[in-house]
Write a protein that holds these residues in place. Structure first.
Motif, PDB file in Angstrom:
ATOM      1  N   GLN A 193       0.835  -1.209   0.000  1.00  0.00           N
ATOM      2  CA  GLN A 193       0.000   0.000   0.000  1.00  0.00           C
ATOM      3  C   GLN A 193       0.873   1.265   0.000  1.00  0.00           C
ATOM      4  N   ASP A 194       1.957   1.231   0.783  1.00  0.00           N
ATOM      5  CA  ASP A 194       2.873   2.390   0.804  1.00  0.00           C
ATOM      6  C   ASP A 194       3.443   2.623  -0.591  1.00  0.00           C
ATOM      7  N   ARG A 195       3.849   1.530  -1.237  1.00  0.00           N
ATOM      8  CA  ARG A 195       4.465   1.654  -2.561  1.00  0.00           C
ATOM      9  C   ARG A 195       3.455   2.156  -3.598  1.00  0.00           C
ATOM     10  N   SER A 196       2.212   1.647  -3.520  1.00  0.00           N
ATOM     11  CA  SER A 196       1.183   2.109  -4.466  1.00  0.00           C
ATOM     12  C   SER A 196       0.862   3.577  -4.225  1.00  0.00           C
ATOM     13  N   ARG A 197       0.887   3.984  -2.935  1.00  0.00           N
ATOM     14  CA  ARG A 197       0.580   5.382  -2.609  1.00  0.00           C
ATOM     15  C   ARG A 197       1.609   6.336  -3.232  1.00  0.00           C
ATOM     16  N   THR A 198       2.860   5.905  -3.307  1.00  0.00           N
ATOM     17  CA  THR A 198       3.880   6.787  -3.890  1.00  0.00           C
ATOM     18  C   THR A 198       3.585   7.081  -5.365  1.00  0.00           C
ATOM     19  N   HIS A 199       2.991   6.101  -6.063  1.00  0.00           N
ATOM     20  CA  HIS A 199       2.630   6.324  -7.466  1.00  0.00           C
ATOM     21  C   HIS A 199       1.591   7.445  -7.555  1.00  0.00           C
ATOM     22  N   ALA A 200       0.610   7.419  -6.631  1.00  0.00           N
ATOM     23  CA  ALA A 200      -0.425   8.455  -6.652  1.00  0.00           C
ATOM     24  C   ALA A 200       0.158   9.802  -6.241  1.00  0.00           C
ATOM     25  N   LEU A 201       1.049   9.796  -5.252  1.00  0.00           N
ATOM     26  CA  LEU A 201       1.599  11.059  -4.740  1.00  0.00           C
ATOM     27  C   LEU A 201       2.468  11.767  -5.777  1.00  0.00           C
ATOM     28  N   ILE A 202       3.138  11.000  -6.616  1.00  0.00           N
ATOM     29  CA  ILE A 202       4.006  11.646  -7.607  1.00  0.00           C
ATOM     30  C   ILE A 202       3.142  12.403  -8.629  1.00  0.00           C
ATOM     31  N   TRP A 203       1.960  11.862  -8.938  1.00  0.00           N
ATOM     32  CA  TRP A 203       1.065  12.586  -9.852  1.00  0.00           C
ATOM     33  C   TRP A 203       0.486  13.820  -9.178  1.00  0.00           C
ATOM     34  N   PHE A 204       0.266  13.734  -7.862  1.00  0.00           N
ATOM     35  CA  PHE A 204      -0.175  14.919  -7.120  1.00  0.00           C
ATOM     36  C   PHE A 204       0.907  16.007  -7.227  1.00  0.00           C
ATOM     37  N   GLY A 205       2.159  15.605  -7.094  1.00  0.00           N
ATOM     38  CA  GLY A 205       3.277  16.549  -7.238  1.00  0.00           C
ATOM     39  C   GLY A 205       3.295  17.173  -8.624  1.00  0.00           C
ATOM     40  N   ALA A 206       3.004  16.352  -9.645  1.00  0.00           N
ATOM     41  CA  ALA A 206       2.984  16.879 -11.020  1.00  0.00           C
ATOM     42  C   ALA A 206       1.871  17.915 -11.185  1.00  0.00           C
ATOM     43  N   ALA A 207       0.697  17.621 -10.611  1.00  0.00           N
ATOM     44  CA  ALA A 207      -0.419  18.573 -10.698  1.00  0.00           C
ATOM     45  C   ALA A 207      -0.067  19.870  -9.973  1.00  0.00           C
ATOM     46  N   CYS A 208       0.586  19.757  -8.819  1.00  0.00           N
ATOM     47  CA  CYS A 208       0.990  20.939  -8.060  1.00  0.00           C
ATOM     48  C   CYS A 208       2.007  21.772  -8.832  1.00  0.00           C
ATOM     49  N   THR A 209       2.865  21.107  -9.614  1.00  0.00           N
ATOM     50  CA  THR A 209       3.854  21.842 -10.416  1.00  0.00           C
ATOM     51  C   THR A 209       3.154  22.657 -11.503  1.00  0.00           C
ATOM     52  N   LEU A 210       2.122  22.067 -12.104  1.00  0.00           N
ATOM     53  CA  LEU A 210       1.356  22.823 -13.103  1.00  0.00           C
ATOM     54  C   LEU A 210       0.681  24.027 -12.458  1.00  0.00           C
ATOM     55  N   LEU A 211       0.161  23.828 -11.219  1.00  0.00           N
ATOM     56  CA  LEU A 211      -0.448  24.948 -10.488  1.00  0.00           C
ATOM     57  C   LEU A 211       0.597  26.040 -10.219  1.00  0.00           C
ATOM     58  N   SER A 212       1.820  25.614  -9.890  1.00  0.00           N
ATOM     59  CA  SER A 212       2.895  26.580  -9.639  1.00  0.00           C
ATOM     60  C   SER A 212       3.177  27.397 -10.886  1.00  0.00           C
ATOM     61  N   LEU A 213       3.151  26.724 -12.039  1.00  0.00           N
ATOM     62  CA  LEU A 213       3.396  27.419 -13.305  1.00  0.00           C
ATOM     63  C   LEU A 213       2.291  28.444 -13.573  1.00  0.00           C
ATOM     64  N   VAL A 214       1.047  27.997 -13.363  1.00  0.00           N
ATOM     65  CA  VAL A 214      -0.091  28.914 -13.554  1.00  0.00           C
ATOM     66  C   VAL A 214       0.067  30.122 -12.637  1.00  0.00           C
ATOM     67  N   ASN A 215       0.498  29.854 -11.408  1.00  0.00           N
ATOM     68  CA  ASN A 215       0.669  30.948 -10.442  1.00  0.00           C
ATOM     69  C   ASN A 215       1.705  31.959 -10.910  1.00  0.00           C
ATOM     70  N   ARG A 216       2.751  31.497 -11.600  1.00  0.00           N
ATOM     71  CA  ARG A 216       3.790  32.422 -12.053  1.00  0.00           C
ATOM     72  C   ARG A 216       3.242  33.405 -13.085  1.00  0.00           C
ATOM     73  N   PHE A 217       2.244  32.942 -13.861  1.00  0.00           N
ATOM     74  CA  PHE A 217       1.703  33.809 -14.912  1.00  0.00           C
ATOM     75  C   PHE A 217       0.475  34.592 -14.448  1.00  0.00           C
ATOM     76  N   LEU A 218      -0.403  33.913 -13.703  1.00  0.00           N
ATOM     77  CA  LEU A 218      -1.689  34.529 -13.377  1.00  0.00           C
ATOM     78  C   LEU A 218      -1.793  34.998 -11.932  1.00  0.00           C
ATOM     79  N   GLY A 219      -1.032  34.375 -11.049  1.00  0.00           N
ATOM     80  CA  GLY A 219      -1.185  34.679  -9.623  1.00  0.00           C
ATOM     81  C   GLY A 219      -2.373  33.923  -9.082  1.00  0.00           C
ATOM     82  N   MET A 220      -2.252  33.434  -7.866  1.00  0.00           N
ATOM     83  CA  MET A 220      -3.344  32.644  -7.280  1.00  0.00           C
ATOM     84  C   MET A 220      -3.534  33.039  -5.825  1.00  0.00           C
TER      85      MET A 220
END
Lengths: 65, 155
Positions: free
Chosen positions: B11-38
């Motif tokens: 379960q821990d190992r499977s959770r890391t797969h999900a968490l890495i995609w959460f990190g990817a989504a957060c990176t896209l949010l960070s990019l949006v923030n650089r242009f638009l502000g949030m």
């Protein structure tokens, strides 16, 4: 590399998560190995062979590639 | 193999797969923030998720060899990005140096202007970090998608 992991798992009626638990890997890793997306390392291949009590070459076949 | 009570479970190992995609989504949010502000709350989540995903990729014991293989593509993509950026700096600076040397050889004086302004070529540190994180997650996602399209599926 082709392998018989899916068949061997089905014979024991295990889910991918259960097999992952036996092998210390994730369900996603089991799926990746079964579908040929990932070739396991030598230590993992040995763990698989020991788990199913079979020689490695009866589970994995590099000539089918 | 000796028993390790701290060993990660499936379960821990499977959770890391999900968490890495959460990190990817957060990176896209960070990019949006650089242009638009949030909103500040979203900015905290975005930067936290980006950093958490990268830390997990670098340090987590729960990552199995398949996931580490995907991470490796991400790290290589990030490294290539850094190398290309530095290579561009090198090419421009070397061109500028050649021009100055040519000017000195022909006239005996150093030119007063510079063709290449290195300060204009640098991005701010936060944007640079976000770009590097995007390169990592981009490489990771590319490897993941490549696997999906080049192999058979399994239930």
């Amino acid at each position: 590399m082709k392998n018989r992991l899916k068949v061997l798992r089905a014979e024991r009626d295990w889910s991918q998560a259960e097999l992952g638990m036996h092998l210390d890997v994730s369900r996603q890793a089991v799926n990746a190995i079964e579908t040929g997306k990932h070739d396991p390392s030598l230590p993992l291949a040995f763990r698989i062979a020991r788990l199913f009590e079979m020689p490695i070459e009866e589970i994995f076949d590099d000539e089918l590639d | 193999m000796p028993f390790d009570p701290q060993a990660p479970s499936e379960q821990d190992r499977s959770r890391t797969h999900a968490l890495i995609w959460f990190g990817a989504a957060c990176t896209l949010l960070s990019l949006v923030n650089r242009f638009l502000g949030m909103d500040n709350m979203m900015v905290v989540i975005a930067y936290g998720g980006t950093a958490g995903g990268l830390l997990q990729a670098a340090l987590s014991r729960a990552s199995d060899e398949y996931l580490r293989g995907l991470y490796n593509v991400g790290w290589r993509t990030m490294g290539t990005g850094v190398a290309l950026y530095l290579m561009a700096l090198f090419v421009f600076a070397a061109g500028d140096l050649s021009r100055q040397a040519g000017h000195w050889a022909s006239s005996g004086t150093k030119p007063s202007d510079s063709m290449f302004d290195i300060n204009g070529f640098l991005v701010d540190p936060i944007s640079l970090c976000v770009i590097l994180a995007i390169l990592f997650y981009g490489g990771f996602a590319f490897a993941w998608l490549r696997d999906r399209f080049t192999t058979e599926s399994s239930a």
